[in-house]
Motif scaffolding. Sequence first.
Motif, mmCIF file in Angstrom:
data_model
loop_
_atom_site.group_PDB
_atom_site.id
_atom_site.type_symbol
_atom_site.label_atom_id
_atom_site.label_comp_id
_atom_site.label_asym_id
_atom_site.label_seq_id
_atom_site.Cartn_x
_atom_site.Cartn_y
_atom_site.Cartn_z
ATOM 1 N N ILE A 21 0.762 -1.185 -0.063
ATOM 2 C CA ILE A 21 0.162 0.066 -0.060
ATOM 3 C C ILE A 21 0.852 1.229 -0.034
ATOM 4 O O ILE A 21 1.888 1.224 0.726
ATOM 5 C CB ILE A 21 -0.971 0.013 1.160
ATOM 6 N N VAL A 22 0.514 2.253 -0.624
ATOM 7 C CA VAL A 22 1.169 3.362 -0.723
ATOM 8 C C VAL A 22 1.618 4.043 0.711
ATOM 9 O O VAL A 22 0.663 4.244 1.675
ATOM 10 C CB VAL A 22 0.201 4.662 -1.388
ATOM 11 N N PRO A 23 2.804 4.454 1.193
ATOM 12 C CA PRO A 23 3.207 4.695 2.337
ATOM 13 C C PRO A 23 2.175 6.011 2.671
ATOM 14 O O PRO A 23 1.836 6.789 2.041
ATOM 15 C CB PRO A 23 4.540 5.284 2.183
ATOM 16 N N SER A 31 -0.441 1.436 13.131
ATOM 17 C CA SER A 31 -0.146 1.842 14.541
ATOM 18 C C SER A 31 -1.106 1.015 15.629
ATOM 19 O O SER A 31 -0.742 0.649 16.509
ATOM 20 C CB SER A 31 -0.244 3.192 14.991
ATOM 21 N N LEU A 32 -2.243 0.579 15.172
ATOM 22 C CA LEU A 32 -3.221 -0.084 15.927
ATOM 23 C C LEU A 32 -2.822 -1.426 16.145
ATOM 24 O O LEU A 32 -2.660 -2.190 17.258
ATOM 25 C CB LEU A 32 -4.616 -0.062 15.466
ATOM 26 N N GLY A 33 -2.315 -2.046 14.938
ATOM 27 C CA GLY A 33 -1.749 -3.387 14.872
ATOM 28 C C GLY A 33 -0.360 -3.616 15.787
ATOM 29 O O GLY A 33 -0.467 -4.363 16.608
ATOM 30 N N LEU A 34 0.334 -2.509 15.586
ATOM 31 C CA LEU A 34 1.658 -2.537 16.490
ATOM 32 C C LEU A 34 1.228 -2.586 18.112
ATOM 33 O O LEU A 34 2.062 -3.190 18.629
ATOM 34 C CB LEU A 34 2.461 -1.544 16.030
ATOM 35 N N ARG A 35 0.212 -1.644 18.381
ATOM 36 C CA ARG A 35 -0.115 -1.593 19.499
ATOM 37 C C ARG A 35 -0.664 -2.986 20.067
ATOM 38 O O ARG A 35 -0.343 -3.303 21.425
ATOM 39 C CB ARG A 35 -1.186 -0.455 19.908
ATOM 40 N N ARG A 36 -1.224 -3.703 19.416
ATOM 41 C CA ARG A 36 -1.790 -4.925 19.500
ATOM 42 C C ARG A 36 -0.603 -5.907 19.850
ATOM 43 O O ARG A 36 -0.712 -6.771 20.589
ATOM 44 C CB ARG A 36 -2.749 -5.510 18.452
ATOM 45 N N VAL A 37 0.265 -5.699 19.008
ATOM 46 C CA VAL A 37 1.533 -6.587 19.036
ATOM 47 C C VAL A 37 2.136 -6.469 20.574
ATOM 48 O O VAL A 37 2.565 -7.393 21.112
ATOM 49 C CB VAL A 37 2.446 -6.572 17.885
ATOM 50 N N LEU A 38 2.092 -5.147 20.887
ATOM 51 C CA LEU A 38 2.795 -4.986 22.259
ATOM 52 C C LEU A 38 1.839 -5.659 23.369
ATOM 53 O O LEU A 38 2.532 -6.219 24.405
ATOM 54 C CB LEU A 38 2.976 -3.372 22.526
ATOM 55 N N GLN A 39 0.564 -5.489 23.047
ATOM 56 C CA GLN A 39 -0.249 -6.149 24.160
ATOM 57 C C GLN A 39 -0.148 -7.679 24.413
ATOM 58 O O GLN A 39 0.060 -8.208 25.550
ATOM 59 C CB GLN A 39 -1.770 -5.867 23.749
ATOM 60 N N VAL A 40 0.214 -8.299 23.249
ATOM 61 C CA VAL A 40 0.183 -9.729 23.351
ATOM 62 C C VAL A 40 1.788 -10.100 23.266
ATOM 63 O O VAL A 40 2.141 -11.338 23.193
ATOM 64 C CB VAL A 40 -0.168 -10.391 22.212
ATOM 65 N N TRP A 41 2.913 -9.277 23.455
ATOM 66 C CA TRP A 41 4.419 -9.380 23.589
ATOM 67 C C TRP A 41 4.674 -10.555 24.527
ATOM 68 O O TRP A 41 5.479 -11.682 24.179
ATOM 69 C CB TRP A 41 5.011 -8.294 23.716
ATOM 70 N N PRO A 42 4.133 -10.787 25.685
ATOM 71 C CA PRO A 42 4.600 -11.618 26.586
ATOM 72 C C PRO A 42 4.153 -13.202 26.060
ATOM 73 O O PRO A 42 4.785 -13.871 25.967
ATOM 74 C CB PRO A 42 3.845 -11.443 27.903
ATOM 75 N N ASP A 43 2.881 -12.879 25.479
ATOM 76 C CA ASP A 43 2.526 -14.460 24.835
ATOM 77 C C ASP A 43 3.398 -14.757 23.778
ATOM 78 O O ASP A 43 3.769 -16.057 23.597
ATOM 79 C CB ASP A 43 1.099 -14.353 24.236
ATOM 80 N N LEU A 44 3.892 -13.999 22.997
ATOM 81 C CA LEU A 44 4.791 -14.128 21.848
ATOM 82 C C LEU A 44 6.248 -14.898 22.209
ATOM 83 O O LEU A 44 6.556 -15.726 21.690
ATOM 84 C CB LEU A 44 5.122 -12.795 20.909
ATOM 85 N N GLN A 45 6.583 -14.065 23.419
ATOM 86 C CA GLN A 45 7.842 -14.564 23.870
ATOM 87 C C GLN A 45 7.684 -15.971 24.628
ATOM 88 O O GLN A 45 8.750 -16.862 24.402
ATOM 89 C CB GLN A 45 8.368 -13.541 25.192
ATOM 90 N N GLN A 67 9.041 6.493 10.716
ATOM 91 C CA GLN A 67 9.427 7.602 9.629
ATOM 92 C C GLN A 67 8.047 8.208 9.161
ATOM 93 O O GLN A 67 8.026 9.423 8.707
ATOM 94 C CB GLN A 67 9.806 6.710 8.554
ATOM 95 N N GLU A 68 7.073 7.538 9.491
ATOM 96 C CA GLU A 68 5.508 8.167 8.907
ATOM 97 C C GLU A 68 5.096 9.015 10.233
ATOM 98 O O GLU A 68 3.828 9.430 9.901
ATOM 99 C CB GLU A 68 4.634 7.049 8.490
ATOM 100 N N GLY A 69 5.714 9.170 11.177
ATOM 101 C CA GLY A 69 5.376 9.901 12.090
ATOM 102 C C GLY A 69 4.137 9.616 13.277
ATOM 103 O O GLY A 69 3.443 10.286 13.644
ATOM 104 N N VAL A 70 3.877 8.299 13.350
ATOM 105 C CA VAL A 70 3.016 7.703 14.357
ATOM 106 C C VAL A 70 3.440 7.269 15.237
ATOM 107 O O VAL A 70 2.980 6.444 16.121
ATOM 108 C CB VAL A 70 1.966 6.687 13.534
ATOM 109 N N TRP A 71 4.722 7.781 15.836
ATOM 110 C CA TRP A 71 5.481 7.245 16.934
ATOM 111 C C TRP A 71 4.930 7.870 18.189
ATOM 112 O O TRP A 71 4.395 8.976 18.338
ATOM 113 C CB TRP A 71 6.941 7.762 16.791
#
Length: 148
Positions: A21-23, A31-45, A67-71
């Motif tokens: 998809i176009v940047p 960013s919502l998807g990345l936040r979800r990954v953070l929430q389940v990080w302990p399970d991933l480990q 780089q896209e400024g959603v930090w």
Amino acid sequence: RFGLLGAEDIIVFLWGMQRLIVPGTLTTYVSLGLRRVLQVWPDLQSTSQLSMQRMTQLSDVLVIAKQEGVWDKDLAALQDCVITELSDTVQFCDADNLAELLEIWAEDDAFWRKYNDFGDAVAKRFEELLLESDSLDEAVPLLQAAHG
């Protein structure tokens, strides 16, 4: 809706999406998807789902999000988790994987000072790969990535 997917599936989905998809068009969604990954990080480990390929894909998505400024603090926390995990697993990288990680995390000096353990692990693996190489040709991609 990210709750319907497993963490590994989210990583693959976000990585694929940012490639197709176009940047900048779905930064909030990413960013919502990345936040979800953070929430389940302990399970991933705990379930050992953090393969080098998934860590590389997650790194790629994180850097593009930055780089896209959603930090924000959540994505910074996820970056801390990823870099800590990479510091432990980079020892298993082959030359191509290490070169790819160096290209993705081509950050400024402040990044490398903050993540000193990661830098040390990368340098150690870099040295090992150079010593293991039968010819300089095998090490060229790694040397190019390290040079920037």
